[in-house]
Scaffold this active site. Structure first.
Site, PDB file in Angstrom:
ATOM      1  N   HIS A   1      13.293  13.497  -9.312  1.00  0.00           N
ATOM      2  CA  HIS A   1      15.382  13.491  -8.454  1.00  0.00           C
ATOM      3  C   HIS A   1      14.934  11.869  -8.198  1.00  0.00           C
ATOM      4  O   HIS A   1      15.164  11.017  -7.402  1.00  0.00           O
ATOM      5  CB  HIS A   1      15.505  13.723  -6.712  1.00  0.00           C
ATOM      6  CG  HIS A   1      16.045  13.964  -6.327  1.00  0.00           C
ATOM      7  ND1 HIS A   1      17.506  13.557  -7.280  1.00  0.00           N
ATOM      8  CD2 HIS A   1      16.881  14.301  -5.233  1.00  0.00           C
ATOM      9  CE1 HIS A   1      18.478  14.061  -6.019  1.00  0.00           C
ATOM     10  NE2 HIS A   1      17.866  14.390  -5.081  1.00  0.00           N
TER      11      HIS A   1
ATOM     12  N   CYS B   1      14.491  12.042   1.736  1.00  0.00           N
ATOM     13  CA  CYS B   1      15.294  11.497   1.208  1.00  0.00           C
ATOM     14  C   CYS B   1      16.042  12.495   1.679  1.00  0.00           C
ATOM     15  O   CYS B   1      17.984  12.850   1.422  1.00  0.00           O
ATOM     16  CB  CYS B   1      15.330  13.057   0.416  1.00  0.00           C
ATOM     17  SG  CYS B   1      14.316  14.515   0.070  1.00  0.00           S
TER      18      CYS B   1
ATOM     19  N   ARG C   1      22.149  19.926 -12.259  1.00  0.00           N
ATOM     20  CA  ARG C   1      20.677  20.649 -10.515  1.00  0.00           C
ATOM     21  C   ARG C   1      20.518  20.775 -11.046  1.00  0.00           C
ATOM     22  O   ARG C   1      21.098  22.525 -11.682  1.00  0.00           O
ATOM     23  CB  ARG C   1      21.376  20.031  -9.123  1.00  0.00           C
ATOM     24  CG  ARG C   1      20.425  20.672  -8.207  1.00  0.00           C
ATOM     25  CD  ARG C   1      21.103  20.315  -6.639  1.00  0.00           C
ATOM     26  NE  ARG C   1      20.716  19.016  -6.240  1.00  0.00           N
ATOM     27  CZ  ARG C   1      20.247  18.902  -5.606  1.00  0.00           C
ATOM     28  NH1 ARG C   1      20.323  19.373  -4.561  1.00  0.00           N
ATOM     29  NH2 ARG C   1      20.506  17.076  -5.129  1.00  0.00           N
TER      30      ARG C   1
HETATM   31  N1  NVA Z   1      11.719  18.457  -2.093  1.00  0.00           N
HETATM   32  C1  NVA Z   1      13.304  18.871  -2.042  1.00  0.00           C
HETATM   33  C2  NVA Z   1      15.224  17.658  -2.360  1.00  0.00           C
HETATM   34  C3  NVA Z   1      15.710  18.374  -1.870  1.00  0.00           C
HETATM   35  C4  NVA Z   1      16.720  17.246  -2.342  1.00  0.00           C
HETATM   36  C5  NVA Z   1      14.261  20.113  -2.917  1.00  0.00           C
HETATM   37  O1  NVA Z   1      13.929  20.461  -3.998  1.00  0.00           O
HETATM   38  O2  NVA Z   1      14.390  21.270  -2.144  1.00  0.00           O
HETATM   39  N1   CP Z   2      18.330  14.373  -0.880  1.00  0.00           N
HETATM   40  C1   CP Z   2      19.408  15.336  -1.398  1.00  0.00           C
HETATM   41  O1   CP Z   2      19.572  15.051  -3.356  1.00  0.00           O
HETATM   42  O2   CP Z   2      19.848  15.892  -1.030  1.00  0.00           O
HETATM   43  P1   CP Z   2      21.464  16.844  -1.216  1.00  0.00           P
HETATM   44  O3   CP Z   2      20.100  18.377  -1.520  1.00  0.00           O
HETATM   45  O4   CP Z   2      22.051  17.252  -0.351  1.00  0.00           O
HETATM   46  O5   CP Z   2      21.741  16.559  -2.997  1.00  0.00           O
END
Ligand code: NVA
Ligand code: CP
Length: 313
Positions: free
Chosen positions: A138, A272, A111
């Protein structure tokens, strides 16, 4: 029909690299895993002796836990780390890190802030690199989203999904990618400043091939008649400096009962997660009868299993 062998050893950085057939294959496999899960068949030795390394530059609940549980239930050993615990945090390069850990582990889930970090990691690691979220995409989330839609709507073809809010973030992008692969109509409803115009260029070929349609609009009335209304936070991880401005600009795009009324009773509500209740979505919608967010989150487990088994066997 695609078989598991065709996916073996591949990176999973973007679904753009996967054909429509391969995406459908992964979704079918996810459904199989889910149905077996509910028959009590949760654990296997399929990936016994293999190791998954997770390197997370940002916090995570769903992705971290679902990947760990998926890998564990398939017999894998899992190592979780953030860059500060690795020499990465003291300046060892991504390339050198990838070359080293590649000698130890069978897959790397990362990540990252910058999507390019995944590409760089994949360049130097033979082991599959799995995108556990980047600023651009994602794909693990998109698979779970498609599985949820398939279960609730009973079909994968011809779906119409409105994404309301930050149209240029990772979740919106990956929804567009999977929609382009599966021939959906994806309506991005967002303030003009956040239209994903540049990202869309990469989808031209899939849109032509599958007949998918991406509609970009700044009008929430365009959510009318869709199968699903999808939203995500207005301030993604890494965007904190813009928080105040974003909260102001996105305010008219809140998914509330009025927006769900425009969409219609057939529309499910998707997110999400994590949600910022009272910002992009109101409590009555996320906790209401049209919401499928908990099933959507659960599906992260079954789709993660499908991805791991496909890349590693
Ligand atoms: N758009 C959000 C998604 C989190 C799962 C982020 O990148 O923080
Ligand atoms: N939706 C998602 O990826 O959540 P997290 O940031 O908790 O992994």
């Amino acid at each position: 029909m695609t078989n598991v062998k065709a996916l073996r050893g591949r990176d999973f950085i973007t679904l753009m690299d996967y054909t429509t057939e391969e995406v459908k294959y992964l979704l079918g496999l996810s459904r199989d895993f889910k149905s077996r899960y509910y028959q009590g068949d949760r654990y296997s030795d399929a990936l016994r002796g293999r190791t998954l390394l997770m390197i997370f530059e940002k916090p995570s609940t769903r992705t971290r836990v679902s990947l760990d549980v998926a890998a564990t239930q398939l017999g894998m050993h899992v190592i979780y780390s953030n860059p500060q615990e690795l020499q990465l945090g003291r300046g060892e390069t991504i390339a050198d890190t990838a070359r080293v850990v590649d000698r130890f582990v069978d897959a790397i889930a990362a990540r990252v802030y910058k999507h390019e970090s995944l590409v760089e990691m994949a360049r130097y690691a033979v082991a599959p690199v799995i995108n556990a979220l980047s600023d651009q995409e994602h794909p693990l989330q998109a698979l779970a989203d498609a599985l949820t839609l398939w279960e609730v709507k009973g079909r994968l073809d011809g779906l119409r999904v409105a994404f309301v809010g930050d149209g240029d973030n990772n979740i919106a992008h990956s929804l567009m990618v999977i929609g382009a692969k599966l021939g959906w109509e994806v309506r991005i409803i967002s303030p003009r400043k956040y239209w994903p115009t540049k990202f869309m260029e990469s989808l031209t070929e899939d849109l032509r091939r599958t007949g998918a349609n991406i509609i970009i609009s700044d009008n929430t009335e365009d959510a009318r008649g869709v199968d699903a209304v999808y939203t995500d936070v207005w301030v993604s991880m890494g965007m904190e400096a813009e928080a105040e401005e974003r909260r102001k600009i996105f305010r008219p795009y809140q998914v509330n009962s009025e927006l769900m009324r425009v969409a219609g009773p057939q529309a499910i509500f998707m997110h999400c997660l994590p949600a910022h209740r009272g910002e992009e979505v109101t409590d009555d919608v996320i906790d209401g009868p049209q919401s499928v967010v908990w099933d959507q989150a659960e599906n992260r487990l079954h789709t993660s299993k499908a991805v791991l088994i496909s890349l590693l066997t």
